[in-house]
Scaffold this motif. Sequence first.
Motif, PDB file in Angstrom:
ATOM      1  N   ALA A 131       6.174   6.128  -3.731  1.00  0.00           N
ATOM      2  CA  ALA A 131       7.607   5.934  -3.972  1.00  0.00           C
ATOM      3  C   ALA A 131       7.854   4.855  -5.017  1.00  0.00           C
ATOM      4  N   GLN A 136      12.591   5.336  -2.857  1.00  0.00           N
ATOM      5  CA  GLN A 136      12.205   5.069  -1.465  1.00  0.00           C
ATOM      6  C   GLN A 136      13.327   5.333  -0.439  1.00  0.00           C
ATOM      7  N   TYR A 139      13.539   9.030   0.308  1.00  0.00           N
ATOM      8  CA  TYR A 139      12.404   9.538   1.070  1.00  0.00           C
ATOM      9  C   TYR A 139      12.518   9.122   2.542  1.00  0.00           C
ATOM     10  N   GLU A 140      12.962   7.892   2.765  1.00  0.00           N
ATOM     11  CA  GLU A 140      13.143   7.438   4.156  1.00  0.00           C
ATOM     12  C   GLU A 140      14.175   8.306   4.882  1.00  0.00           C
ATOM     13  N   LEU A 142      14.749  11.297   4.383  1.00  0.00           N
ATOM     14  CA  LEU A 142      14.165  12.618   4.616  1.00  0.00           C
ATOM     15  C   LEU A 142      13.009  12.581   5.616  1.00  0.00           C
ATOM     16  N   GLY A 143      12.727  11.398   6.179  1.00  0.00           N
ATOM     17  CA  GLY A 143      11.714  11.319   7.221  1.00  0.00           C
ATOM     18  C   GLY A 143      10.334  10.903   6.761  1.00  0.00           C
ATOM     19  N   TRP A 144      10.236  10.459   5.509  1.00  0.00           N
ATOM     20  CA  TRP A 144       8.947   9.949   5.029  1.00  0.00           C
ATOM     21  C   TRP A 144       8.777   8.512   5.502  1.00  0.00           C
ATOM     22  N   ALA A 145       7.525   8.109   5.805  1.00  0.00           N
ATOM     23  CA  ALA A 145       7.245   6.751   6.298  1.00  0.00           C
ATOM     24  C   ALA A 145       6.070   6.144   5.532  1.00  0.00           C
TER      25      ALA A 145
END
Lengths: 155, 155
Positions: A131, A136, A139-140, A142-145
């Motif tokens: 990211a 970032q 993406y957060e 959308l469930g990205w970690a």
Amino acid sequence: MVTTRPIAASDLDLVCRHREEMFRVSNAPGRTEEILRTMTAAFRDWIAPRLNDGRYFGYIAEDGRAPVAGIGLMIIDWPPHPSHPREDRRGYVLNVFVDPSHRKQGIGRMLMELGEAEIARRGVSFAVLHATRMGQPLYEQLGWARTSEMAKLLP
Amino acid sequence: MVTTRPIAASDLDLVCRHREEMFRVSNAPGRTEEILRTMTAAFRDWIAPRLNDGRYFGYIAEDGRAPVAGIGLMIIDWPPHPSHPREDRRGYVLNVFVDPSHRKQGIGRMLMELGEAEIARRGVSFAVLHATRMGQPLYEQLGWARTSEMAKLLP
């Protein structure tokens, strides 16, 4: 009206521009213009055969006939891992870029949703990306970690 | 006295045991014994040809003739990036494991130093790894830093 289409081999210049601009606006320390130009020249040589044979794929968003955003996707070889214990591949999302004139309109989200669906359609259940600070928050949402990846420039 | 030697194809069982134990002691949420066993079986199939042809390499530490630690290394294809603008490869460090009986003796550090030197010797200047909680302090001491990688399990 913004529409999307699959990336084509003829998008080589566009993909290279998106990648360079993405890194330029990420504004990370030490990324000089000379480093960016050197990177883009090497990336161009690396990506061209992969665009041609489909190992690099993705989508371009267009406003009318003008490209305004893009996302790149790859399926990469990876050792089976507790997060994907039966699969030896990961999806990789890269070169996500939206032109400054078209930000805050949901185009990045639309491209990410298309990208995630296409990786899943190819039978791959776990994906990674790197990211930029700008990307970032999306993406957060959308469930990205964050992962535990670490890196080192070797002496 | 602890010595080191290069990994050999005959280390297949040992490498699989080190990987499974590494993930077991990392104790991350959701990693059941069933997931670990499934992962190891798939990893074994994936790694065997790579151990045989040298795409997976690394070192084993031995106390006398008994293996007590190991490190795995790969050179992976990667798009040229501002951190390695001329290179289209990255080093990848994986499966770093020291038996509980031999921790806190500098063996992990010794293996990491060997691994970093071997990646550099192969002409690759940038390397990545994924840290367990146990490994992270050592990697930080050796100059490794967190990246912006994010991951998602796709629906």
